[in-house]
Write an enzyme that holds these catalytic residues in place. Structure first.
Site, PDB file in Angstrom:
ATOM      1  N   TYR A  48      50.931  37.236  40.970  1.00  0.00           N
ATOM      2  CA  TYR A  48      49.962  37.332  41.981  1.00  0.00           C
ATOM      3  C   TYR A  48      49.093  37.005  42.479  1.00  0.00           C
ATOM      4  O   TYR A  48      49.735  35.757  42.947  1.00  0.00           O
ATOM      5  CB  TYR A  48      49.680  37.375  40.666  1.00  0.00           C
ATOM      6  CG  TYR A  48      47.976  38.137  40.327  1.00  0.00           C
ATOM      7  CD1 TYR A  48      47.138  38.694  40.103  1.00  0.00           C
ATOM      8  CD2 TYR A  48      47.117  36.742  40.240  1.00  0.00           C
ATOM      9  CE1 TYR A  48      46.183  39.580  40.446  1.00  0.00           C
ATOM     10  CE2 TYR A  48      45.528  36.708  39.974  1.00  0.00           C
ATOM     11  CZ  TYR A  48      45.079  38.433  40.414  1.00  0.00           C
ATOM     12  OH  TYR A  48      43.714  39.089  40.468  1.00  0.00           O
ATOM     13  N   ASP A  62      35.138  29.794  42.410  1.00  0.00           N
ATOM     14  CA  ASP A  62      35.224  30.792  42.347  1.00  0.00           C
ATOM     15  C   ASP A  62      33.637  31.774  42.187  1.00  0.00           C
ATOM     16  O   ASP A  62      33.352  31.886  40.954  1.00  0.00           O
ATOM     17  CB  ASP A  62      35.796  31.776  41.443  1.00  0.00           C
ATOM     18  CG  ASP A  62      36.598  33.126  41.084  1.00  0.00           C
ATOM     19  OD1 ASP A  62      36.247  32.906  42.247  1.00  0.00           O
ATOM     20  OD2 ASP A  62      37.285  33.397  40.299  1.00  0.00           O
ATOM     21  N   ASP A  89      43.969  39.352  44.025  1.00  0.00           N
ATOM     22  CA  ASP A  89      42.338  39.704  43.922  1.00  0.00           C
ATOM     23  C   ASP A  89      41.355  40.242  45.388  1.00  0.00           C
ATOM     24  O   ASP A  89      40.890  39.299  45.907  1.00  0.00           O
ATOM     25  CB  ASP A  89      42.161  38.440  43.150  1.00  0.00           C
ATOM     26  CG  ASP A  89      40.771  38.336  42.585  1.00  0.00           C
ATOM     27  OD1 ASP A  89      40.135  39.205  42.225  1.00  0.00           O
ATOM     28  OD2 ASP A  89      41.175  37.437  42.206  1.00  0.00           O
ATOM     29  N   GLU A 118      36.654  44.376  41.265  1.00  0.00           N
ATOM     30  CA  GLU A 118      35.640  44.155  40.429  1.00  0.00           C
ATOM     31  C   GLU A 118      34.304  45.281  40.089  1.00  0.00           C
ATOM     32  O   GLU A 118      33.839  44.917  41.717  1.00  0.00           O
ATOM     33  CB  GLU A 118      36.102  43.073  39.818  1.00  0.00           C
ATOM     34  CG  GLU A 118      35.344  42.205  40.999  1.00  0.00           C
ATOM     35  CD  GLU A 118      35.790  40.649  40.775  1.00  0.00           C
ATOM     36  OE1 GLU A 118      34.334  40.243  40.240  1.00  0.00           O
ATOM     37  OE2 GLU A 118      36.502  40.533  40.752  1.00  0.00           O
TER      38      GLU A 118
END
Length: 304
Positions: A48, A62, A89, A118
């Site tokens: 990941y 972040d 991501d 997202e």
């Protein structure tokens, strides 16, 4: 030696097959290419690539400060170093639908096997912080539509992450997930679930692979792989764990220098030179061109 022996297309096909296997896929987060090689060496299923880790590595929080260029660069560096599939991501896609489309193609060119986008407002914030805000369903589904339309390799996994659970509750979150699947999402990332029962409810409601985020110090309990597999979760990530372990060790080492005047007390906890050379495959470089790599490789994992 050098980079992965598998092509990005092969790794994407592997990822699709693994997610359809019925076996929980375990993907620790790599904070650099060498840690990706370690993840592979230890026998994990995939790697990941966390947006929070990329930001932290740059010394940034972040909160949407990283750029597509920075994420694509690190994704390429990590993906080419491992035969395992990589999932990256992609935050909110770095903009609106046209930006999302470009994001998908840049990351596809970087060699990743999948990415998630997202439904937070842009700029976003860490999924386990309070005060998040999400876009409406129409905007969220347009992002996924754009991502699916932009990919050129049909095996590139487009995952939709939703943060709406923390804002409007589980039932609304499940409705959002269903809409994202209808928009073309190949998999779902339900962020910040409160308990194992919520993961189970999502699994029962959604007919595509479901990811569990086991990040430390977050909203979710750290469930075991057996617990997650027991409720039908397909994929588990440990996004920041290796960075936290490494930085914890680094901080203890620096404190030891200040306190003891030497790192001798910490040597026993360090990766040996021989183990590093093993991960880097020095011996293969030595064999490939002895006119350049004409050194002796230390033998054994205990060698200094």
């Amino acid at each position: 030696m050098l980079y992965s022996e598998k092509t990005p297309a092969e790794k994407r096909a592997d990822f699709r097959a693994a997610l359809a296997s019925g076996t929980l896929q375990k993907m620790p987060g790599a904070f650099n290419p060498l840690s990706a090689r370690l993840i592979q060496d230890k026998g994990f299923d995939g790697v990941y690539i966390s947006g929070a880790v990329i930001a932290a590595d740059l010394g940034l929080p972040d909160i949407g400060l990283t750029t597509l260029t920075e994420v694509a660069l690190r994704a390429r560096q990590i993906s080419r170093m491992t035969d395992l599939p990589t999932l990256v991501d992609a935050d909110t896609g770095f903009g609106e639908p046209m930006n999302v489309a470009r994001t998908v193609q840049e990351l596809e060119d970087a060699g990743v096997s999948g990415l998630h986008i997202e439904d937070q407002i842009n700029p976003k914030r860490c999924g386990h912080l309070d005060g998040k805000a999400v876009v409406d369903t129409d905007t969220a589904t347009k992002r996924i539509n754009a991502a699916v339309s932009a990919r050129r390799d049909p095996n590139l996994l487009i995952m939709a992450r939703t943060d709406i659970r923390a804002v409007e509750g589980l039932s609304v979150a499940i409705d959002r997930m269903k809409a994202l699947v209808d928009a073309g999402a190949d998999a779902i990332f339900p962020e910040a679930m409160a308990d194992l029962g919520e993961f189970e409810a999502v699994r029962k409601a959604i007919d595509v692979p479901v990811l569990a985020n086991m990040t430390e110090f977050g909203k979710s309990e750290l469930f075991t792989t057996d617990e997650l597999a027991g409720v039908g979760i397909n994929l588990v990530i440990y996004p920041v764990s290796l960075l936290r372990l490494a930085m914890g060790a680094a901080e203890r080492g620096l404190e030891t220098i200040l306190a003891e005047g030497s790192l001798q007390p910490e040597v026993k906890n360090m990766q040996t030179r021989a183990r590093l050379y093993e991960l880097l495959d020095y011996s293969a470089y030595n064999t490939f061109d002895t006119s350049i790599f004409n050194f002796q490789v230390p033998q054994g994992k205990g060698a200094s």
